[in-house]
Design an enzyme around this catalytic site. Structure first.
Site, PDB file in Angstrom:
ATOM      1  CG  ASN A 111      -1.726   1.251   1.371  1.00 33.05           C
ATOM      2  OD1 ASN A 111      -1.837   2.023   0.420  1.00 33.05           O
ATOM      3  ND2 ASN A 111      -2.292   1.476   2.549  1.00 33.05           N
ATOM      4  CD1 TRP A 112       3.976   1.195  -2.477  1.00 36.20           C
ATOM      5  CD2 TRP A 112       3.711   1.843  -4.600  1.00 36.20           C
ATOM      6  NE1 TRP A 112       4.770   0.383  -3.263  1.00 36.20           N
ATOM      7  CE2 TRP A 112       4.616   0.765  -4.580  1.00 36.20           C
ATOM      8  CE3 TRP A 112       3.388   2.414  -5.831  1.00 36.20           C
ATOM      9  CZ2 TRP A 112       5.215   0.256  -5.732  1.00 36.20           C
ATOM     10  CZ3 TRP A 112       3.977   1.908  -6.990  1.00 36.20           C
ATOM     11  CH2 TRP A 112       4.879   0.842  -6.932  1.00 36.20           C
ATOM     12  CE  LYS A 113      -0.032   3.638   4.694  1.00 37.78           C
ATOM     13  NZ  LYS A 113      -0.165   3.868   6.113  1.00 37.78           N
ATOM     14  CG  HIS A 145      -5.990   2.124   5.029  1.00 37.51           C
ATOM     15  ND1 HIS A 145      -5.554   3.102   5.893  1.00 37.51           N
ATOM     16  CD2 HIS A 145      -4.963   1.250   4.895  1.00 37.51           C
ATOM     17  CE1 HIS A 145      -4.311   2.815   6.255  1.00 37.51           C
ATOM     18  NE2 HIS A 145      -3.933   1.696   5.664  1.00 37.51           N
ATOM     19  CD  GLU A 198      -3.152   5.825   6.481  1.00 37.05           C
ATOM     20  OE1 GLU A 198      -3.143   5.857   5.241  1.00 37.05           O
ATOM     21  OE2 GLU A 198      -2.206   5.357   7.157  1.00 37.05           O
ATOM     22  CD  GLU A 229      -3.790  -2.351   7.437  1.00 41.05           C
ATOM     23  OE1 GLU A 229      -2.691  -2.648   6.969  1.00 41.05           O
ATOM     24  OE2 GLU A 229      -4.366  -1.283   7.188  1.00 41.05           O
ATOM     25  N   GLY A 278       2.073   2.537  10.866  1.00 42.53           N
ATOM     26  CA  GLY A 278       3.013   3.642  10.697  1.00 42.53           C
ATOM     27  C   GLY A 278       3.664   4.092  11.994  1.00 42.53           C
ATOM     28  CB  SER A 286       4.927  -1.440  12.184  1.00 40.45           C
ATOM     29  OG  SER A 286       4.451  -0.123  12.391  1.00 40.45           O
ATOM     30  N   GLY A 315       2.656  -0.946   4.484  1.00 39.66           N
ATOM     31  CA  GLY A 315       2.709   0.468   4.133  1.00 39.66           C
ATOM     32  C   GLY A 315       4.151   0.919   3.974  1.00 39.66           C
ATOM     33  N   GLY A 316       4.690   1.523   5.018  1.00 39.85           N
ATOM     34  CA  GLY A 316       6.023   2.139   4.958  1.00 39.85           C
ATOM     35  C   GLY A 316       7.100   1.274   4.305  1.00 39.85           C
TER      36      GLY A 316
HETATM   37  C1  PEP Z   1      -1.006   0.344   6.131  1.00 39.13           C
HETATM   38  O1  PEP Z   1      -1.142   1.530   5.940  1.00 39.13           O
HETATM   39  O2  PEP Z   1      -1.847  -0.441   5.660  1.00 39.13           O
HETATM   40  C2  PEP Z   1       0.114  -0.104   6.961  1.00 39.13           C
HETATM   41  C3  PEP Z   1       0.061  -1.297   7.469  1.00 39.13           C
HETATM   42  O3  PEP Z   1       1.150   0.787   7.132  1.00 39.13           O
HETATM   43  P1  PEP Z   1       2.571   0.483   7.851  1.00 39.13           P
HETATM   44  O4  PEP Z   1       3.091  -0.803   7.278  1.00 39.13           O
HETATM   45  O5  PEP Z   1       3.422   1.667   7.501  1.00 39.13           O
HETATM   46  O6  PEP Z   1       2.294   0.374   9.319  1.00 39.13           O
END
Ligand code: PEP
Length: 255
Positions: A9-11, A96, A98, A168, A174, A214, A235-236
């Site tokens: 997930n590149w956001k 999601h 966010e 999640e 994040g 994470s 994500g990150g």
């Molecule tokens: C996400 O946004 O779906 C996520 C899991 O982010 P991160 O891996 O950065 O915690």
């Protein structure tokens, strides 16, 4: 056997040029590795470029981060399921945290999007998870139950089978704080049990449940070896092609 599915997930990151550079390196790292289903989820503006580049690969699929439920019309700023299909998008991330927290998405809104996705043969990656205060108040199960029932209303067994659930925990997204493998497994087992109640046990056994929060190369293997963890939504760490390649490779079944 549920084939693991690991999605990037590149956001709101990755221009077209950056996406191209990512894919060049990522493909070099993973070659034709297909022990895990791999999905790249770029922002809308990079989808056409990524779609074009992925025609040269066999083992990487394309996802979108959101969509609207209507087919067309006066919905400024929105993207329809058919527009995604035209670009060979297969998966769409819905709900999601966010989008729930920053853009006011409710389970009812997410449910409308889920039903519209199935109509266009898009597979939803439905995100659910509790906040830290909810966990501290002992509400993990009630929050997950409510999100699943609300988002999956009127979804039949065949559609549920095509759905990926991403657990999640909001406090782990994040933040660098990962749920322990035991905490994640406990939540995943509860989600599977609840899916069995919503649909039937045999269907629930087939649904893939990703963990997200994470995930990094150094914690991926332990998380992915839990019996009910069928992949990861990253994500990150998915912004770096080498890190993401290591996470994907950590999902290979043990010989
Ligand atoms: C996400 O946004 O779906 C996520 C899991 O982010 P991160 O891996 O950065 O915690």
């Amino acid at each position: 056997m549920r084939k693991k599915i690991i999605a990037a997930n590149w956001k709101m990151n990755m221009t077209q040029g950056e996406s191209e550079a990512f894919i060049t390196t990522f493909v070099r790292e993973i070659g034709d590795f297909d022990a895990v289903e791999i999905v790249l989820v770029p922002p809308f503006t990079s989808i056409p470029k990524v779609s074009e580049l992925l025609t040269q690969t066999q083992n990487i699929k394309l996802g979108a981060q959101n969509m609207y439920w209507e087919r067309s019309g006066a919905f400024t700023g929105e993207i329809s399921p058919a527009m995604l299909r035209e670009l060979f998008v297969r998966y769409v991330v819905l709900g999601h945290s966010e989008r729930r927290a920053l853009f006011g998405e409710t389970d009812e809104i997410i449910n409308r999007k889920m039903l519209a996705a199935y109509e266009q043969v898009l597979r939803p990656i439905l995100c659910i998870g509790e906040t830290l205060p909810q966990r501290e108040r002992g509400e993990v199960e009630s929050v997950l139950r409510q999100q699943l029932h609300g988002s999956l209303a009127k979804v039949d067994a065949k559609e549920l089978h095509e759905t990926v659930i991403a657990y999640e925990p909001v406090w782990a997204i994040g933040t660098g704080k990962t749920a322990s493998a035991a905490q994640a497994q406990e939540a995943h087992a509860f989600i599977r049990k609840t899916l069995g109640e919503i649909s039937d046990k045999a269907t629930a056994e087939k649904v893939r449940i990703q963990y997200g929060g994470s995930v990094k190369p150094d914690n991926a293997r332990e998380l992915l070896s839990q019996p009910d963890i069928d992949g990861a939504l990253v994500g990150g760490a998915s912004l770096d092609p080498r890190s993401f390649a290591q996470i994907v490779q950590a999902g290979a079944p043990n010989e």
